[in-house]
Design a protein around this motif. Structure first.
Motif, PDB file in Angstrom:
ATOM      1  N   LEU A 151     -11.480   2.516 -11.349  1.00 22.15           N
ATOM      2  CA  LEU A 151     -12.670   2.648 -12.185  1.00 22.15           C
ATOM      3  C   LEU A 151     -12.387   2.299 -13.639  1.00 22.15           C
ATOM      4  CD1 LEU A 151     -14.027   6.015 -10.741  1.00 22.15           C
ATOM      5  CD2 LEU A 151     -14.544   3.684  -9.988  1.00 22.15           C
ATOM      6  N   THR A 152     -11.234   2.711 -14.144  1.00 28.59           N
ATOM      7  CA  THR A 152     -10.799   2.341 -15.493  1.00 28.59           C
ATOM      8  C   THR A 152      -9.286   2.153 -15.468  1.00 28.59           C
ATOM      9  OG1 THR A 152     -10.445   4.639 -16.220  1.00 28.59           O
ATOM     10  CG2 THR A 152     -12.633   3.692 -16.618  1.00 28.59           C
ATOM     11  N   GLY A 153      -8.778   1.342 -16.402  1.00 30.57           N
ATOM     12  CA  GLY A 153      -7.345   1.127 -16.474  1.00 30.57           C
ATOM     13  C   GLY A 153      -6.835   0.223 -15.370  1.00 30.57           C
ATOM     14  N   ALA A 154      -5.546   0.314 -15.080  1.00 32.96           N
ATOM     15  CA  ALA A 154      -4.919  -0.520 -14.060  1.00 32.96           C
ATOM     16  C   ALA A 154      -3.626   0.140 -13.602  1.00 32.96           C
ATOM     17  CB  ALA A 154      -4.631  -1.917 -14.600  1.00 32.96           C
ATOM     18  N   TYR A 155      -3.255  -0.136 -12.348  1.00 33.79           N
ATOM     19  CA  TYR A 155      -1.963   0.327 -11.855  1.00 33.79           C
ATOM     20  C   TYR A 155      -1.300  -0.791 -11.066  1.00 33.79           C
ATOM     21  CZ  TYR A 155      -3.875   1.167  -7.107  1.00 33.79           C
ATOM     22  OH  TYR A 155      -4.451   1.046  -5.856  1.00 33.79           O
ATOM     23  N   ALA A 156       0.010  -0.675 -10.917  1.00 36.60           N
ATOM     24  CA  ALA A 156       0.782  -1.664 -10.174  1.00 36.60           C
ATOM     25  C   ALA A 156       1.625  -0.952  -9.130  1.00 36.60           C
ATOM     26  CB  ALA A 156       1.671  -2.477 -11.110  1.00 36.60           C
ATOM     27  N   THR A 157       1.815  -1.620  -8.003  1.00 36.00           N
ATOM     28  CA  THR A 157       2.746  -1.150  -6.988  1.00 36.00           C
ATOM     29  C   THR A 157       3.966  -2.075  -7.017  1.00 36.00           C
ATOM     30  OG1 THR A 157       1.782  -2.556  -5.257  1.00 36.00           O
ATOM     31  CG2 THR A 157       0.802  -0.375  -5.570  1.00 36.00           C
ATOM     32  N   GLU A 158       4.835  -1.904  -6.043  1.00 33.73           N
ATOM     33  CA  GLU A 158       6.021  -2.758  -5.990  1.00 33.73           C
ATOM     34  C   GLU A 158       5.666  -4.225  -5.758  1.00 33.73           C
ATOM     35  OE1 GLU A 158       7.202   1.374  -4.635  1.00 33.73           O
ATOM     36  OE2 GLU A 158       5.470   0.048  -4.545  1.00 33.73           O
ATOM     37  N   ASP A 160       2.063  -5.567  -6.145  1.00 31.96           N
ATOM     38  CA  ASP A 160       0.763  -6.061  -6.604  1.00 31.96           C
ATOM     39  C   ASP A 160       0.274  -5.254  -7.799  1.00 31.96           C
ATOM     40  OD1 ASP A 160      -1.386  -7.818  -6.472  1.00 31.96           O
ATOM     41  OD2 ASP A 160      -1.558  -7.581  -4.294  1.00 31.96           O
ATOM     42  N   ARG A 161      -0.843  -5.721  -8.357  1.00 26.62           N
ATOM     43  CA  ARG A 161      -1.484  -5.077  -9.507  1.00 26.62           C
ATOM     44  C   ARG A 161      -2.961  -4.914  -9.201  1.00 26.62           C
ATOM     45  NH1 ARG A 161      -0.774  -5.138 -15.499  1.00 26.62           N
ATOM     46  NH2 ARG A 161      -2.858  -4.992 -16.454  1.00 26.62           N
ATOM     47  N   PHE A 162      -3.524  -3.760  -9.577  1.00 26.55           N
ATOM     48  CA  PHE A 162      -4.916  -3.450  -9.280  1.00 26.55           C
ATOM     49  C   PHE A 162      -5.623  -3.056 -10.569  1.00 26.55           C
ATOM     50  CE2 PHE A 162      -2.466  -2.879  -5.481  1.00 26.55           C
ATOM     51  CZ  PHE A 162      -3.244  -3.424  -4.482  1.00 26.55           C
ATOM     52  N   GLU A 163      -6.754  -3.744 -10.842  1.00 33.12           N
ATOM     53  CA  GLU A 163      -7.513  -3.518 -12.069  1.00 33.12           C
ATOM     54  C   GLU A 163      -8.916  -3.040 -11.732  1.00 33.12           C
ATOM     55  OE1 GLU A 163      -7.164  -7.201 -14.174  1.00 33.12           O
ATOM     56  OE2 GLU A 163      -5.072  -6.819 -14.728  1.00 33.12           O
ATOM     57  N   VAL A 164      -9.765  -2.895 -12.748  1.00 33.80           N
ATOM     58  CA  VAL A 164     -11.106  -2.329 -12.557  1.00 33.80           C
ATOM     59  C   VAL A 164     -11.873  -3.107 -11.485  1.00 33.80           C
ATOM     60  CG1 VAL A 164     -13.326  -1.883 -13.663  1.00 33.80           C
ATOM     61  CG2 VAL A 164     -11.205  -1.443 -14.904  1.00 33.80           C
ATOM     62  N   GLY A 165     -12.391  -2.374 -10.509  1.00 35.33           N
ATOM     63  CA  GLY A 165     -13.148  -2.971  -9.420  1.00 35.33           C
ATOM     64  C   GLY A 165     -12.317  -3.317  -8.207  1.00 35.33           C
ATOM     65  N   ASP A 166     -11.001  -3.409  -8.367  1.00 33.43           N
ATOM     66  CA  ASP A 166     -10.129  -3.717  -7.230  1.00 33.43           C
ATOM     67  C   ASP A 166     -10.083  -2.542  -6.270  1.00 33.43           C
ATOM     68  OD1 ASP A 166      -9.508  -6.229  -8.168  1.00 33.43           O
ATOM     69  OD2 ASP A 166      -7.619  -5.628  -9.100  1.00 33.43           O
ATOM     70  N   LEU A 167      -9.930  -2.852  -4.992  1.00 29.41           N
ATOM     71  CA  LEU A 167      -9.822  -1.836  -3.960  1.00 29.41           C
ATOM     72  C   LEU A 167      -8.561  -2.085  -3.150  1.00 29.41           C
ATOM     73  CD1 LEU A 167     -12.593  -0.307  -1.780  1.00 29.41           C
ATOM     74  CD2 LEU A 167     -10.530  -1.162  -0.673  1.00 29.41           C
ATOM     75  N   GLU A 168      -7.758  -1.052  -2.999  1.00 27.50           N
ATOM     76  CA  GLU A 168      -6.520  -1.133  -2.204  1.00 27.50           C
ATOM     77  C   GLU A 168      -6.692  -0.351  -0.912  1.00 27.50           C
ATOM     78  OE1 GLU A 168      -1.697  -0.257  -2.454  1.00 27.50           O
ATOM     79  OE2 GLU A 168      -3.063   0.781  -3.813  1.00 27.50           O
ATOM     80  N   GLU A 169      -6.304  -0.976   0.198  1.00 30.28           N
ATOM     81  CA  GLU A 169      -6.278  -0.305   1.493  1.00 30.28           C
ATOM     82  C   GLU A 169      -4.827   0.020   1.833  1.00 30.28           C
ATOM     83  OE1 GLU A 169     -10.050  -2.183   3.903  1.00 30.28           O
ATOM     84  OE2 GLU A 169      -8.154  -3.268   3.986  1.00 30.28           O
ATOM     85  N   ALA A 170      -4.553   1.266   2.204  1.00 31.60           N
ATOM     86  CA  ALA A 170      -3.195   1.663   2.567  1.00 31.60           C
ATOM     87  C   ALA A 170      -3.253   2.538   3.811  1.00 31.60           C
ATOM     88  CB  ALA A 170      -2.531   2.418   1.415  1.00 31.60           C
ATOM     89  N   ASP A 171      -2.181   2.475   4.601  1.00 31.05           N
ATOM     90  CA  ASP A 171      -2.096   3.314   5.799  1.00 31.05           C
ATOM     91  C   ASP A 171      -0.654   3.781   5.964  1.00 31.05           C
ATOM     92  OD1 ASP A 171      -0.678   1.101   6.760  1.00 31.05           O
ATOM     93  OD2 ASP A 171      -2.347   0.351   7.948  1.00 31.05           O
ATOM     94  N   GLY A 172      -0.314   4.262   7.145  1.00 30.37           N
ATOM     95  CA  GLY A 172       1.011   4.797   7.384  1.00 30.37           C
ATOM     96  C   GLY A 172       2.125   3.779   7.298  1.00 30.37           C
ATOM     97  N   GLU A 173       1.788   2.498   7.311  1.00 29.19           N
ATOM     98  CA  GLU A 173       2.809   1.461   7.218  1.00 29.19           C
ATOM     99  C   GLU A 173       3.092   1.054   5.778  1.00 29.19           C
ATOM    100  OE1 GLU A 173       1.688  -1.803   9.659  1.00 29.19           O
ATOM    101  OE2 GLU A 173       1.774  -0.665  11.541  1.00 29.19           O
ATOM    102  N   VAL A 174       2.291   1.560   4.841  1.00 29.22           N
ATOM    103  CA  VAL A 174       2.456   1.219   3.427  1.00 29.22           C
ATOM    104  C   VAL A 174       3.251   2.324   2.735  1.00 29.22           C
ATOM    105  CG1 VAL A 174       1.273   0.835   1.240  1.00 29.22           C
ATOM    106  CG2 VAL A 174       0.338  -0.138   3.353  1.00 29.22           C
ATOM    107  N   LEU A 175       4.374   1.955   2.124  1.00 29.30           N
ATOM    108  CA  LEU A 175       5.189   2.880   1.339  1.00 29.30           C
ATOM    109  C   LEU A 175       5.194   2.355  -0.094  1.00 29.30           C
ATOM    110  CD1 LEU A 175       7.117   5.340   1.361  1.00 29.30           C
ATOM    111  CD2 LEU A 175       8.991   3.733   1.777  1.00 29.30           C
ATOM    112  N   HIS A 176       4.604   3.116  -1.021  1.00 27.09           N
ATOM    113  CA  HIS A 176       4.484   2.585  -2.378  1.00 27.09           C
ATOM    114  C   HIS A 176       4.571   3.703  -3.416  1.00 27.09           C
ATOM    115  CE1 HIS A 176      -0.236   2.931  -2.129  1.00 27.09           C
ATOM    116  NE2 HIS A 176       0.369   4.054  -1.835  1.00 27.09           N
ATOM    117  N   ARG A 177       4.679   3.268  -4.695  1.00 26.65           N
ATOM    118  CA  ARG A 177       4.737   4.189  -5.826  1.00 26.65           C
ATOM    119  C   ARG A 177       3.878   3.606  -6.945  1.00 26.65           C
ATOM    120  NH1 ARG A 177      10.527   5.614  -8.106  1.00 26.65           N
ATOM    121  NH2 ARG A 177      10.530   7.076  -6.364  1.00 26.65           N
TER     122      ARG A 177
END
Length: 212
Positions: A151-158, A160-177
């Motif tokens: 909704l605001t700001g941005a975050y990054a995983t190992e 990829d990078r996700f910004e306003v409006g981006d949607l990330e799908e994760a499940d049991g196979e995704v290990l991230h920080r």
């Protein structure tokens, strides 16, 4: 056209058909409110579905359908009242302004979470997560699916990078920080199925104290 950081085609089709779980539908609707191009694509899917219904042979209503409908009309007092504000965050996208919010809860240094009182689906519910600049969550995976929209700001995983409006799908196979990489706090809405599963021996020690 499906955005690179958006729901899968299967999830969008389920949303357009009205069969996506309510918590996930809230997050997808928020994503679409922030991405008009994707919303237009979903509306085309819904139009195709509407055309299909028009071409489908009609099914007879029950014999008391009219009586039940009229009974419901008669119980309506006919008064039009201005709806009260449901939460204290008018800056949220419209799909989230429909729901009351729980209090902010501290879950770690620079991290807070609050419940969105949207319909649940078993253990799946909607939360708002606010993380300060430079902070990162513990490395974790998931018991079920997790949908997260920025909704605001941005975050990054190992990876990829996700910004306003981006949607990330994760499940049991995704290990991230996820780590906040914006100069402002990162506010996200997430549909979370069960609790996150922290990684490593330290994560297992911390697990009883991390409740989202």
């Amino acid at each position: 056209m499906i955005p690179r950081h958006g729901p899968s085609e299967e999830r969008l089709l389920a949303y357009a058909a009205g069969v996506l779980s309510p918590p996930q539908a809230v997050v997808v609707a928020t994503h679409l409110a922030l991405r008009p191009a994707a919303d237009a694509w979903v509306r085309r899917l819904q139009a195709v579905g509407g055309q299909f219904l028009e071409e489908t042979a009609p099914v007879a209503l029950s014999s008391d359908a009219l009586t039940r409908a009229l009974a419901r009309v008669e119980t309506d007092a006919g008064e039009v009242k201005r709806p009260a504000l449901l939460n204290d965050m008018p800056e949220l996208p419209e799909p989230l302004r429909r729901y009351a919010l729980g209090p902010w809860r501290w879950i770690g240094p620079g991290m807070r979470v609050r419940d969105v009182h949207a319909p649940r689906d078993g253990d799946c519910r909607v939360i708002l997560l606010r993380i300060d600049p430079g902070r990162e969550t513990p490395r974790h995976t998931h018991r079920g699916d997790e949908l997260t929209c920025v909704l605001t700001g941005a975050y990054a995983t190992e990876t990829d990078r996700f910004e306003v409006g981006d949607l990330e799908e994760a499940d049991g196979e995704v290990l991230h920080r996820p780590r906040v990489v914006s100069d402002q706090p990162c506010l996200c809405v997430a549909a979370l199925d069960g609790q996150i599963q922290l990684d490593g021996w330290l994560g297992r020690l911390m697990q009883p104290f991390v409740r989202l």
